[in-house]
Design a protein around this motif. Structure first.
Motif, short mmCIF file in Angstrom:
data_model
loop_
_atom_site.label_atom_id
_atom_site.label_comp_id
_atom_site.label_asym_id
_atom_site.label_seq_id
_atom_site.Cartn_x
_atom_site.Cartn_y
_atom_site.Cartn_z
N ARG A 1 85.67 16.68 -16.70
CA ARG A 1 85.70 15.72 -17.67
C ARG A 1 87.03 15.71 -18.46
O ARG A 1 87.34 16.82 -18.86
CB ARG A 1 84.51 15.67 -18.71
CG ARG A 1 83.15 15.19 -17.78
CD ARG A 1 81.92 15.35 -18.88
NE ARG A 1 81.59 16.69 -19.18
CZ ARG A 1 80.79 16.85 -20.06
NH1 ARG A 1 79.73 16.01 -20.49
NH2 ARG A 1 80.20 18.22 -20.45
N ASN A 2 87.71 14.41 -18.55
CA ASN A 2 89.06 14.54 -19.22
C ASN A 2 90.13 15.19 -18.80
O ASN A 2 91.03 15.43 -19.15
CB ASN A 2 89.02 14.76 -20.66
CG ASN A 2 87.67 13.89 -21.54
OD1 ASN A 2 87.54 12.78 -21.19
ND2 ASN A 2 86.92 14.49 -22.06
N ASN A 3 89.90 15.68 -17.45
CA ASN A 3 90.93 16.07 -16.82
C ASN A 3 91.69 15.27 -15.91
O ASN A 3 91.50 14.46 -14.82
CB ASN A 3 90.21 17.36 -15.62
CG ASN A 3 91.29 18.10 -14.94
OD1 ASN A 3 92.38 17.50 -14.17
ND2 ASN A 3 90.91 19.31 -14.98
N ARG B 1 77.86 21.66 -9.08
CA ARG B 1 77.69 20.46 -9.72
C ARG B 1 79.03 20.32 -10.66
O ARG B 1 79.60 20.81 -11.35
CB ARG B 1 76.49 20.53 -11.03
CG ARG B 1 75.36 20.81 -10.60
CD ARG B 1 74.65 19.39 -9.62
NE ARG B 1 73.26 19.95 -9.04
CZ ARG B 1 73.04 20.29 -7.91
NH1 ARG B 1 74.17 20.78 -7.17
NH2 ARG B 1 71.94 20.43 -7.26
N VAL B 2 79.65 19.07 -10.15
CA VAL B 2 80.98 18.53 -10.59
C VAL B 2 80.73 17.52 -11.83
O VAL B 2 80.11 16.56 -11.45
CB VAL B 2 81.96 18.13 -9.76
CG1 VAL B 2 83.16 17.89 -10.22
CG2 VAL B 2 81.99 19.18 -8.54
N LEU B 3 81.18 17.82 -12.96
CA LEU B 3 80.86 16.79 -14.38
C LEU B 3 82.10 15.89 -14.19
O LEU B 3 83.39 16.53 -14.09
CB LEU B 3 80.55 17.51 -15.51
CG LEU B 3 79.74 18.75 -15.39
CD1 LEU B 3 79.44 19.21 -17.13
CD2 LEU B 3 78.53 18.33 -14.71
N ASN C 1 82.18 6.22 -13.32
CA ASN C 1 83.13 6.41 -12.16
C ASN C 1 84.42 7.26 -12.69
O ASN C 1 84.80 7.07 -14.05
CB ASN C 1 83.60 5.11 -11.46
CG ASN C 1 82.48 4.55 -10.58
OD1 ASN C 1 81.39 5.01 -10.70
ND2 ASN C 1 82.72 3.75 -9.73
N THR C 2 85.04 7.87 -11.87
CA THR C 2 86.29 8.60 -12.22
C THR C 2 87.19 7.38 -12.50
O THR C 2 87.21 6.05 -12.23
CB THR C 2 86.70 9.58 -11.25
OG1 THR C 2 86.79 9.00 -9.96
CG2 THR C 2 85.50 10.59 -11.18
N ALA C 3 88.73 7.81 -12.82
CA ALA C 3 89.43 6.93 -13.32
C ALA C 3 90.11 6.07 -12.16
O ALA C 3 90.45 5.00 -12.14
CB ALA C 3 90.91 7.80 -13.97
#
Length: 572
Positions: A413-415, A469-471, A501-503
């Motif tokens: 998250r936030n990566n 598990r990938v957050l 969803n991701t960015a």
């Protein structure tokens, strides 16, 4: 349209592009190395390329078995300077490592490494043989390995280069992944992956404003995602230069953000004074309403409560405003004031006016942990804030601990991404065989080809039944999206967990400096020759959908508090 007509039109477009850009000048810094010695080593383990200045695929030396390193001279040294020694040191339970000149016993380098990987880059002596002295801590298993040892000279040269997307050409040298990729598409060149470029106008003594204007024009003409993203074409580029360079650059950055809304797009001047903006109040959108999700000022905690609805900021109602705009309205420089209109939990409206301070005390539950940790006996947790060598080394350092866990939670998250080669290496820890990392679609020919990662890697050999598990969240972008996607694709026990969803921002990032003012830096994806595809599809502007969608019902479900996403990942 037949092929002949199509090719003729393409030729005209490329000719026009080359002609229009003929006044521009690009260059990149080419880093060269002269290897002073070569080394003989019978012991070869996995390779960890450096990503600082240049990549080195050198030998691995186990200093527990090999106490001396014989140096065989390859080139004549430079009389005016010492060579540099570069390597990665992998250690466990090592108190001290000392490198000495075998003949004179002079200490050349002394290290007190922590467990895991330590990067070493230091001046060194031009000698014949190195002797290694290793002092153990005396606890448990011991590891002491030098990887990718380089002893020689490095130099930097500026080299002219017009990106293929700008020149309309497809020239260059084959991409070198330093042994990490088994196969890389031939149409994408080494020069197409240069991360830092320098820009100016040929034979033109014009102002910085002219360079800024021309570079902006070049970037916008080459922006690759007009079809993948919602681009606001009504936003007008700033023209008033009377306010000064700092003001112009700031307005230009606002223009980019409002027009493209692309995390790979920005410009700033590092010399310009920046008054840092902050906010003591945070808001998060739940359903159609913005809820107060964080309060950092104790005096404000007496006037508002978590979970109350934020109706307006400085008289601006929030019904049709984006998340980014709300955060922008909340953040101000110190001594400025903000007025909020809030609806409390009983539906009663109130207005709260406050002044912004220089700093705020951040509560401990707002600080995101980055170190590797255990949750109970069976779950391992690691937050990766950036895809870089530190993240890779942190995972390697805890290799043995992972073998005893039933579940690993990787928090992305936030990566915002990072280095593509490091991303491939992180994936290689978990994927045992050769695999397709992503695809490239050539801008000129529409040809699509694979990027294949070698099986010569760092595999953990973790149990196949281990669950991962990938957050993720909306700020998980670029290489971190590649990691999430490929872990899910190649490992049957992987699930992606998140509230959204991701960015959907997957491309090569360039930093472009002005020749006239190296403090002005553009960040852009406009010079990529190829588009990155995942199994034939682009995720630009769309992102990756979580396998397990977490529904946030109140602010206590968010990460600073009960962190429902993490709790879901632990339980499912």
């Amino acid at each position: 349209m037949n092929t002949l007509v199509k090719n003729f039109i393409l030729l005209l477009l490329l000719f026009r592009s080359t002609f229009g850009y003929s006044q521009n000048s690009f260059a990149f810094l080419e880093k060269k190395v002269d290897t002073l010695y070569y080394f003989k080593s019978e012991y070869i383990n996995y390779n960890i390329p450096s990503v600082d200045e240049f990549n080195i695929n050198g030998p691995t030396i186990n200093l527990l078995n090999q106490k001396t390193i014989v140096l065989n001279k390859k080139i004549i040294g430079h009389a005016d300077k010492k060579p540099n020694i570069k390597f990665q040191l992998l250690t466990k339970n090592i108190k001290q490592l000392t490198l000495l000149d075998l003949k004179s016993k002079t200490v050349l380098l002394s290290l007190f490494p922590k467990d895991g990987i330590t990067e070493v880059d230091a001046p060194f002596e031009d000698i014949g043989t190195i002797e290694a002295e290793v002092i153990k801590t005396g606890n448990g298993d011991v590891v002491c390995e030098i990887k990718n040892l380089f002893l020689g000279y490095s130099s930097i040269h500026k080299k002219e280069f017009t990106p293929n997307t700008v020149s309309g050409k497809s020239l260059g040298t084959p991409y070198d992944s330093y042994g990490l990729y088994t196969y890389y598409p031939g149409f994408d060149k080494e020069e197409d992956n240069k991360g830092t470029l320098y820009f100016g106008l040929k034979n033109n003594p014009g102002s910085v404003y002219e360079d800024l204007d021309q570079l902006t024009d070049v970037i916008e003409k080459n922006y690759p995602f007009y079809s993948g993203r919602t681009v606001n074409k009504e936003i007008m580029k700033p023209k008033d230069t009377a306010k000064g360079v700092c003001s112009y650059v700031s307005e230009l950055n606002t223009y980019f953000r409002q027009k493209f809304n692309d995390p790979h797009f920005s410009v700033k001047d590092n010399e310009c004074p920046v008054k840092k903006k902050n906010t003591p109040v945070f808001a998060y959108k739940i359903g159609r309403e913005y809820k107060i999700s964080g309060i950092l000022d104790d005096s404000l905690s007496q006037k508002m409560n978590l979970g109350e609805t934020l109706v307006a900021i400085d008289g601006i109602h929030l019904k049709k405003i984006s998340d980014e705009k709300v955060n922008e309205l909340l953040a101000k420089t110190p001594e400025n004031r903000t007025e909020l209109e809030i609806e409390d939990l009983n539906g009663k409206r109130k207005k709260i006016d406050y002044s912004h301070h220089t700093t705020y005390k951040i509560p401990s539950n707002f600080i995101q942990k980055t170190e590797f940790s255990s949750i109970g006996d069976e779950v391992a947790y690691m937050r990766i804030k950036h895809i870089d060598k530190e993240a890779l080394y942190e995972l390697i350092a805890h290799k043995e601990e992972l073998k005893n866990k039933k579940k690993l939670i990787l928090d992305l998250r936030n990566n915002g991404g990072g280095d593509f080669l490091i991303g491939a290496q992180i994936l290689s820890l978990f994927i045992k065989n050769e695999f397709s990392y992503y695809q490239l679609k050539d801008k000129f020919s529409d040809l699509v080809d694979q990027v294949i990662v070698s099986d010569k890697k760092l595999a953990f050999n973790i149990p196949s039944e281990m669950e991962i598990r990938v957050l993720v969240n909306k700020n998980t972008s670029c290489v971190s999206e590649l990691i999430a996607y490929n872990l899910k694709k190649y490992s049957k026990n992987v699930k992606i967990v998140g509230i959204e969803n991701t960015a959907g921002a997957l491309s090569v990032l360039y930093e472009v400096f002005l020749e006239k003012n190296n403090n002005i830096k553009f960040r852009t994806n406009a010079f990529s020759r190829s588009k990155i595809m995942l199994d034939g599809k682009s995720i630009e502007g769309k992102g990756i959908q979580p396998d397990v969608h977490v529904n946030i019902k109140n602010v206590k479900d968010l990460q600073p508090y009960e962190d429902k996403v993490l709790m879901t990942a632990i339980s499912k």
